[in-house]
Design an enzyme around this catalytic site. Structure first.
Site, mmCIF file in Angstrom:
data_model
loop_
_atom_site.group_PDB
_atom_site.id
_atom_site.type_symbol
_atom_site.label_atom_id
_atom_site.label_comp_id
_atom_site.label_asym_id
_atom_site.label_seq_id
_atom_site.Cartn_x
_atom_site.Cartn_y
_atom_site.Cartn_z
ATOM 1 N N ASP A 166 0.872 -1.154 0.000
ATOM 2 C CA ASP A 166 0.000 0.000 0.000
ATOM 3 C C ASP A 166 0.924 1.222 0.000
ATOM 4 O O ASP A 166 2.066 1.126 0.418
ATOM 5 C CB ASP A 166 -0.852 -0.057 1.273
HETATM 6 P P1 ADP Z 1 -4.075 4.844 0.083
HETATM 7 O O1 ADP Z 1 -4.484 3.716 -0.790
HETATM 8 O O2 ADP Z 1 -2.967 5.640 -0.550
HETATM 9 O O3 ADP Z 1 -3.764 4.433 1.473
HETATM 10 P P2 ADP Z 1 -6.810 5.682 0.692
HETATM 11 O O4 ADP Z 1 -7.466 4.508 0.066
HETATM 12 O O5 ADP Z 1 -6.853 5.822 2.159
HETATM 13 O O6 ADP Z 1 -5.305 5.876 0.154
HETATM 14 O O7 ADP Z 1 -7.474 6.989 0.080
HETATM 15 C C1 ADP Z 1 -7.505 7.181 -1.311
HETATM 16 C C2 ADP Z 1 -7.842 8.608 -1.674
HETATM 17 O O8 ADP Z 1 -9.152 8.927 -1.225
HETATM 18 C C3 ADP Z 1 -6.939 9.619 -1.034
HETATM 19 O O9 ADP Z 1 -5.782 9.826 -1.801
HETATM 20 C C4 ADP Z 1 -7.835 10.840 -1.016
HETATM 21 O O10 ADP Z 1 -7.827 11.451 -2.279
HETATM 22 C C5 ADP Z 1 -9.203 10.268 -0.782
HETATM 23 N N1 ADP Z 1 -9.564 10.273 0.640
HETATM 24 C C6 ADP Z 1 -9.738 9.219 1.440
HETATM 25 N N2 ADP Z 1 -10.087 9.587 2.685
HETATM 26 C C7 ADP Z 1 -10.109 10.916 2.700
HETATM 27 C C8 ADP Z 1 -10.388 11.921 3.701
HETATM 28 N N3 ADP Z 1 -10.697 11.604 4.954
HETATM 29 N N4 ADP Z 1 -10.309 13.204 3.332
HETATM 30 C C9 ADP Z 1 -9.985 13.527 2.078
HETATM 31 N N5 ADP Z 1 -9.712 12.661 1.111
HETATM 32 C C10 ADP Z 1 -9.772 11.368 1.394
HETATM 33 MG MG MG Z 2 -3.111 3.437 3.395
#
Ligand code: ADP
Ligand code: MG
Length: 631
Positions: free
Chosen positions: A330
């Site tokens: 991730d």
């Molecule tokens: P990763 O796979 O990099 O860990 P996530 O799946 O947690 O990322 O989130 C993916 C995308 O969704 C983030 O890059 C952001 O654009 C958006 N996102 C998720 N949660 C939030 C939040 N609480 N506030 C703003 N944007 C969010």
């Molecule tokens: Mg993550």
């Protein structure tokens, strides 16, 4: 029976281990005495009786199992050994008959010792946590047993003290050595609000800690319980052997019978000699040494890992990590620190502070790393927050809530219509490798926030190490394509898949499993949980303090240190190679002895000493090597 302080079963008078030791000690006296009297005195009958006594005492368990199984016409290992020993006595080789049982008992003893050692080595972690805690009750400080401290009470931890229970620091500053849990000896700074864990050592400052978990629920207790379970899973080899032996043992007995009958009939070999060789075949066919070679290595690997802050929950996981050719990471919080910074806030038609206020109000209830960054920025600029109704988190995309009767959205571009004036700014900032989130209603974007994350220091080196081992590295992220690519390129990741929702990550993992077989997924946050669960092996990073991660993953890395993944792979590969060496040695030695036995160069006791006990010992010594660095 020797009573042993640390052994609870000894105190209640029924300790198996210590009974075994006593019995074994008696057999160890009788056996050499019997050999001496049998061969070096004029009283061979007395010698035979002594040897018979040694045989029955040393072999009481095996003989009992063997006879019971024979009566029921079931075949197991005990049957092989029983027939061999009885055959030796009947053919007037009493010393050999006793040796078979005595040496077999030693082999079993070694096996238990090895398992017990691993167990004690883990259980000793619990001894690190103190038995008493200094608790503030009213105006007083009292020292009470940790079991009497309730959740919510405040404990006082002075410099040099070991922290008695899991909790949150409420007052003071210090550095804490968390090595017993994380395997990392560099002290960690703790201030108010930080979690501290039972069994870790407070070094230089004074701390007050509000207890959050009871003694049994502490992180260290969970770790010990889980590792113990993983060890136990691997150590009794019975299930496999029993199944195997059901077909194998009758086949061996049949072969032995043929070996005893055919040569005398066909080649005029004396029957007694043919019979003796058949007994050797029986002994050499005993797969015990073969059967322990895998579990002792696995237990050794699991134990070593636990001391290095890596909790492996089972033998399958340990094995799979070493065999997998693909490791999927991730991005946020795993390859990057997850401690984001808001670099820029851009507003469209409203004041910048309003964008920040809307964003922070919505994020106040989200636990995402992005939320933390936004809240921090809002705090720095002293923006006052709005009241939010109907808050909802849109997993992997963002958050939503009503402010003053209007529904606002905050998150990535998938939440908003494709076009708008914001596009230009969005593309510019994303082009710089930043994570850009938008704020607005479902009809208009009012602003955007650009955030950057730091790549973990050891990420690049870890990926290089893995690639050198022939492992394909991949990154999955919910973040945008360009950010993902930028990070992947800097770290040297082979393949990057961006813009994924949590369920897309699961699909992706499934597709990779189809294509590459075993897939290891390394992740951190709660939204990775489905993908971690779906992969053959889910590795949770930086799990200290997160009970969910500790319970859910197959492998738990306590410290948030990505290089532990390379350590894990190396450990797993070493364990697998030790297993293979052990199995190969056992097979080769057994075949060799069997060949020599057919031509009459081997005696019964040699077959047991080298073909069983010796091999068990070699397997154990080899397995302990896993725990030693650099070998
Ligand atoms: P990763 O796979 O990099 O860990 P996530 O799946 O947690 O990322 O989130 C993916 C995308 O969704 C983030 O890059 C952001 O654009 C958006 N996102 C998720 N949660 C939030 C939040 N609480 N506030 C703003 N944007 C969010
Ligand atoms: Mg993550």
């Amino acid at each position: 029976m020797p009573v042993h302080e640390e052994c609870p079963r000894c105190r209640s008078g029924v300790c198996e281990t210590h009974r075994e030791v006593a019995i074994f000690a008696i057999a160890s006296l009788l056996f050499p005495a019997g050999v001496y009297v049998e061969y070096f005195t004029p009283y061979p009958l007395a010698g035979t009786l002594l040897l018979l006594a040694a045989a029955v005492i040393a072999g009481h368990d095996v003989l009992k199992d063997g006879l019971l199984a024979l009566i029921r016409f079931r075949f197991n290992i005990a049957v092989l050994i029983t027939i061999a020993a009885a055959g030796a006595f009947l053919t007037e080789n009493p010393a050999e008959g006793a040796a078979v049982l005595y040496l077999f008992a030693i082999a079993e003893f070694l096996e238990e010792y090895a398992a017990g050692r691993a167990h004690r080595s883990i259980a000793s972690l619990l001894d690190i946590a103190p038995q008493t805690a200094r608790v503030r009750r009213g105006d007083e400080e009292v020292v009470v047993p940790v079991s009497e401290v309730t959740v919510g009470e405040t404990v006082i931890v002075r410099p040099g003290d070991t922290i008695p229970l899991d909790g949150l620091v409420t007052l003071g500053e210090s550095s804490v050595d968390q090595a017993p849990i994380t395997g990392e000896s560099v002290p960690v700074a703790k201030v108010a609000g930080d979690g501290v864990y039972a069994g870790t050592r407070n070094l230089d400052g004074y701390l007050e800690v509000r207890v959050t978990k009871s003694e049994e629920a502490s992180t260290i207790a969970r770790v010990v319980a889980l590792v113990t379970e993983a060890q136990a899973h691997t150590s009794p080899t019975e299930a496999f052997i029993e199944r195997f032996a059901r077909y194998y043992t009758p086949a061996v007995i049949l072969a032995a019978v043929l070996l005893a009958i055919i040569p005398p009939l066909a080649f005029e070999v004396p029957f007694i000699e043919a019979f003796y060789r058949a007994l050797i075949l029986l002994v050499i066919s005993c797969p015990c040494a073969l059967a322990i070679s895998t579990p002792v290595s696995m237990v050794s690997g699991i134990t070593t890992a636990a001391h290095n802050g890596v909790l492996i929950k089972g033998r399958d996981a340990l094995e799979a990590v070493g065999l997998a050719r693909v490791i999927v990471f991730d991005k946020t919080g795993t390859l990057t620190t997850g401690r984001l910074e808001v670099d820029e806030v851009v507003a469209f038609g409203v004041p910048v502070t309003e964008v920040l206020a809307v964003a922070a109000s919505l994020e106040a209830r989200s636990g995402h790393p992005i939320a933390e960054a936004v809240m921090r920025r809002a705090g720095e600029e002293a923006v006052s927050l709005h009241d939010v109704e109907e808050f909802a988190s849109i997993t992997g995309r963002g958050v939503r809530g009503r402010i003053g009767g209007v529904t606002y959205l905050l998150g990535n571009e998938s939440l908003f219509p494709d076009t708008g004036a914001w596009r230009v700014e969005y593309d510019r900032l994303e082009g710089e490798g930043k994570t850009v989130i938008l704020a607005g209603t479902d009809s208009a974007v009012i602003g955007l926030l650009a955030l950057s994350d730091l790549i973990k220091e050891d990420a690049e080196e870890t990926v290089a190490t893995l690639k050198a081992r022939g492992i394909r590295t991949m990154m999955l992220t919910g973040d945008g394509e360009r950010v993902g690519e930028a990070v992947a390129r800097r770290i040297g990741i082979d393949e990057c898949h961006a813009g994924l929702l949590p369920e897309d990550k699961v699909t992706m993992v499934e597709r990779l499993m189809e294509r590459y077989g075993l897939v290891v997924m390394v992740g951190d946050s709660v939204n990775d949980a489905p993908a971690l669960a779906r992969a053959n092996v889910g590795v949770a990073m930086g799990a200290i303090g997160s009970d969910i991660a500790i319970e859910a993953a197959d492998i738990v890395v306590m410290e948030d240190e990505i290089s532990r993944v390379a350590y894990l792979v190396a450990l797993s590969e070493k364990t697998i190679s030790v297993v293979r060496q052990n199995v190969a040695t056992a097979v080769v030695v057994k075949l060799g002895i069997a060949a020599l036995a057919v031509v009459g160069f081997v005696t019964l006791w040699m077959a047991v000493a080298f073909g069983d006990m010796g091999l068990s010992l070699a397997a154990i010594v080899n397995a302990l090597r896993i725990g030693r660095p650099g070998s």
